[in-house]
Design an enzyme around this catalytic site. Structure first.
Site, PDB file in Angstrom:
ATOM      1  N   TYR A 208       0.835  -1.203   0.000  1.00 40.94           N
ATOM      2  CA  TYR A 208       0.000   0.000   0.000  1.00 40.94           C
ATOM      3  C   TYR A 208       0.868   1.251   0.000  1.00 40.94           C
ATOM      4  O   TYR A 208       0.661   2.174  -0.803  1.00 40.94           O
ATOM      5  CB  TYR A 208      -0.922  -0.001   1.217  1.00 40.94           C
ATOM      6  N   THR A 245     -13.442   6.681   6.742  1.00 37.22           N
ATOM      7  CA  THR A 245     -14.135   6.054   5.613  1.00 37.22           C
ATOM      8  C   THR A 245     -14.131   4.538   5.800  1.00 37.22           C
ATOM      9  O   THR A 245     -13.673   4.029   6.826  1.00 37.22           O
ATOM     10  CB  THR A 245     -13.458   6.414   4.274  1.00 37.22           C
TER      11      THR A 245
END
Length: 330
Positions: A208, A245
């Site tokens: 990531y 989120t």
């Protein structure tokens, strides 16, 4: 990457996340995040990837509120109609639409670009927002590691395929803009040019972070190319902070627990997380200005290695090879 290196990568990612969360908490205690005032932008067209959820949704909504024609590029067909209707209702702007685009598929990206260009409309803003975070090891339809393939390579291809339209749409004093969303995790990332697919020993944290580092390198090199040819297009990269989120489903359980219990206090809201993207897309302060790393609507320094032009070039050339894009820098 050895198992020990993978563990170190995870620790570095969580450490930088904790540092960002602490900074956000301190700022909230001192008055919080004040919404910037953005100028209206009627008659401008924007594409937002990943615009059905989270930061992307907030970005699309705010751009629509400014009067822009907003095209949401995403792969959530089932949610698209509801999202578009909601944004239209909240902003009183009917120029909001959805076009399917799966960034994990080069075929889908090319089909999206073809459908967009068939509309015969300009493109003034491209916001490369979509992404996945710390997912288990898996591959895109084209065989790339998912973080690298979707977060980075998909946006690399999308941007290059839309560059001609962006260049045609930009003009003196009214530059078209490419805004790419990275993250603070790029500060602890390493770019392994010999193993961009993280195949030796997979670490979701390292993969990531590497994808976010690649996006910064890509943006800086893109800006150099655009400036060299004198085009009226700029490229900047933004850091939204740690935002509340749904992308955290694969992170460490303690982080998920902290988000569930204290996310309202420690994390930015999706709207707050979107402000820097919107700022980069519309503010007059950045007219004709590119190659910046923006955090909380201000320029800041990215990782020192991101300014290495040789590394930028190496990644760009490798990305062209992977996507079939013509490498004009050779």
């Amino acid at each position: 990457m050895s198992p020990l290196s993978a563990a170190r990568a995870a620790l570095r990612v969580y450490a930088v996340g904790a540092a960002v969360i602490l900074a956000q908490l301190l700022r909230r205690c001192r008055g919080g995040f004040l919404e910037p005032v953005f100028p209206p932008r009627p008659d401008r067209v924007a594409i937002v990837t990943g615009g059905t959820d989270g930061i992307g949704y907030s970005t699309a909504k705010h751009l629509a509120r400014l009067g822009m024609h907003v095209i949401i590029a995403g792969n959530n067909d089932s949610k698209a109609k509801q999202v578009v209707s909601k944004i239209k209702e909240e902003t009183l702007n009917d120029k909001v639409e959805f076009l399917y685009c799966d960034l994990a598929s080069m075929t889908s990206i090319r089909q999206f670009v073809q459908k967009f260009k068939m509309k015969k409309i300009p493109l003034h803003v491209l916001i490369n927002n979509a992404g996945v975070m710390m997912v288990p090891q898996r591959k895109t339809r084209d065989g790339f590691e998912e973080h690298f393939g979707l977060n980075y390579l998909g946006h690399f291809l999308l941007t290059n395929l839309l560059l001609d339209t962006l260049k045609e749409s930009g003009s003196p004093g009214h530059s078209a803009r490419v805004v790419t969303v990275s993250s603070a995790t790029h500060y602890v990332a390493e770019l392994n040019m010999d193993d961009l697919q993280s195949s030796a020993c997979y670490s979701p944290h390292a993969a990531y972070a590497q994808s976010k580092l690649a996006l910064v390198l890509f943006t800086y090199h893109l800006q150099r190319l655009l400036a060299a040819e004198g085009s009226h297009v700029t490229a900047n990269v933004v850091d939204p902070g740690v935002v509340n989120t749904d992308v955290y489903k694969h992170v460490f359980w303690a982080t998920r627990l902290a988000k569930k219990l204290l996310g309202w206090l420690l994390f930015k809201t999706p709207d707050e997380g979107a402000w820097t993207s919107i700022y980069a897309a519309v503010t007059p302060e950045l007219e004709g200005v590119g190659g910046h790393y923006l955090y909380n609507e201000k320029e800041t320094k990215s990782l020192h290695v991101t300014y290495n032009q040789k590394l930028q070039q190496q990644l760009w050339s490798k990305s062209c090879e992977m996507t079939g894009v013509l490498d004009v820098t050779l």
